[in-house]
Design an enzyme around this catalytic site. Sequence first.
Site, PDB file in Angstrom:
ATOM      1  N   LYS A 285      28.405  19.197  56.033  1.00  0.00           N
ATOM      2  CA  LYS A 285      29.420  18.841  57.026  1.00  0.00           C
ATOM      3  C   LYS A 285      30.795  18.808  56.370  1.00  0.00           C
ATOM      4  CE  LYS A 285      31.877  15.797  59.745  1.00  0.00           C
ATOM      5  NZ  LYS A 285      33.090  15.014  59.418  1.00  0.00           N
TER       6      LYS A 285
ATOM      7  N   GLU B 148      40.356  15.302  62.502  1.00  0.00           N
ATOM      8  CA  GLU B 148      39.905  14.320  61.513  1.00  0.00           C
ATOM      9  C   GLU B 148      40.952  14.094  60.426  1.00  0.00           C
ATOM     10  OE1 GLU B 148      36.170  13.598  58.444  1.00  0.00           O
ATOM     11  OE2 GLU B 148      35.917  14.833  60.222  1.00  0.00           O
TER      12      GLU B 148
ATOM     13  N   HIS C 137      40.170   8.088  53.035  1.00  0.00           N
ATOM     14  CA  HIS C 137      40.010   8.491  54.429  1.00  0.00           C
ATOM     15  C   HIS C 137      40.592   7.445  55.371  1.00  0.00           C
ATOM     16  CE1 HIS C 137      38.149  10.433  57.895  1.00  0.00           C
ATOM     17  NE2 HIS C 137      37.731   9.236  58.277  1.00  0.00           N
TER      18      HIS C 137
ATOM     19  N   ASP D  65      34.885  31.918  66.546  1.00  0.00           N
ATOM     20  CA  ASP D  65      33.776  31.198  67.175  1.00  0.00           C
ATOM     21  C   ASP D  65      33.209  30.153  66.211  1.00  0.00           C
ATOM     22  OD1 ASP D  65      31.421  30.350  68.381  1.00  0.00           O
ATOM     23  OD2 ASP D  65      30.875  32.335  69.116  1.00  0.00           O
TER      24      ASP D  65
END
Length: 423
Positions: A261, A83, A375, A277
Amino acid sequence: MTTNSRLSGLRDATPDERRKRVAESAGLDPAQLGVLDPAAGLGVEQADHLIENAVGVIGIPVGIATNFTVDGTDHLVPMATEEPSVVAAASNAARMARGSGGFTTSTTGDVMIAQVQVVDVADPEAGRLRLLEARAELLALADAQDPLLVSLGGGARDLSVRVLPTRAGTHLVVHLHVDVRDAMGANAVNTMAEALAPRVAELAGGRSLLRILSNKADQRLVRARAVFDAGLLGGPRVVDDIVLAGAFAEADPYRAATHNKGILNGVTAVVLATGNDTRAIEAGAHSHAARGGSYTALSRFERTPDGDLAGTLELPLAVGLVGGATRAHPVAQAAIRILGVTTAGELARVVAAVGLAQNLAACRALAAEGIQRGHMTLHARTIAASAGADGDEIGEVARRIVADGAIRIERATEVLAELRAGR
């Protein structure tokens, strides 16, 4: 050698130059970071030993977040993510905290929980007490499964038993608390749970069913805090608006999901880069966010008496430095060397700091200018490459579509055609 995480101008260098600068700052031989070149990283033969039916590997960009000071020590932080804006945002937020000493962290230790489910118990309350009476015996049986862990100072620490009503009857659930030291701990606690299950069933007067660790690692919490300079954030209004944005996420689960998130954008990137993990970490984080009965934000933002912004974060972080892909994956090994951490606790502290930094950066972008501006500007290079640009074309196409305010694949395709026609 002490790492200096303040590497200005890194974004203007080539990938090869960046590797050399990172190696120099971290006190490493540049050859030790050669595995970060895809040609020298994880190969198909190595992948075949990591998973079943391997047919290849997929590349994820690895970037270096700069400016991080965690508990008085500078760290260059490898982050694996696809991202755009994540690495830059975390680095910028860490810069805003440097003047106040960076990030301060604490942990509750390295304890993981293994669960043994017992069904068909006629007298569950009495069964619970029988199991608690055998606590010393069961802890000794657990330790006998992993003498190496015990020799390193770890091992079984406690045992608790829950009477759990379910739609399929009342179950007994034994929780075995194990200090796993520098491991993530899944293999160790699962082995202990398997060994305990027959004796647990006998004592309870029932039948053991599931024997497995819990990824709700609430005995392995990490907390991070930092003060972000109001002037660097954009002034008092931005500080107040970030506090309001945080309050929104605390109160509303729809906003909290996206807010968290943003935290995991940073957390998962470091966890992935170090071969840990990611699914376990994300499951633990979300379960912690819902621990009060409703889903809420994992972080909190407040205005300090001096008008700066205080940020805090708490989440479970079951990461390790031994075993699994962390030891088997050459890029994960290089990432650990760059970080310069020597214990799982140190790694977890850095991960939490990155999560808080990433969250602050996202909230600032939302409160100050809207998330899309920064972004999408960074995303423009990806759009340019998707349109077929390569080499120097990528930068030029990205520059033009940003200037046009049209960061879309169709406009990038038009600009690329114009660029090539003009040669």
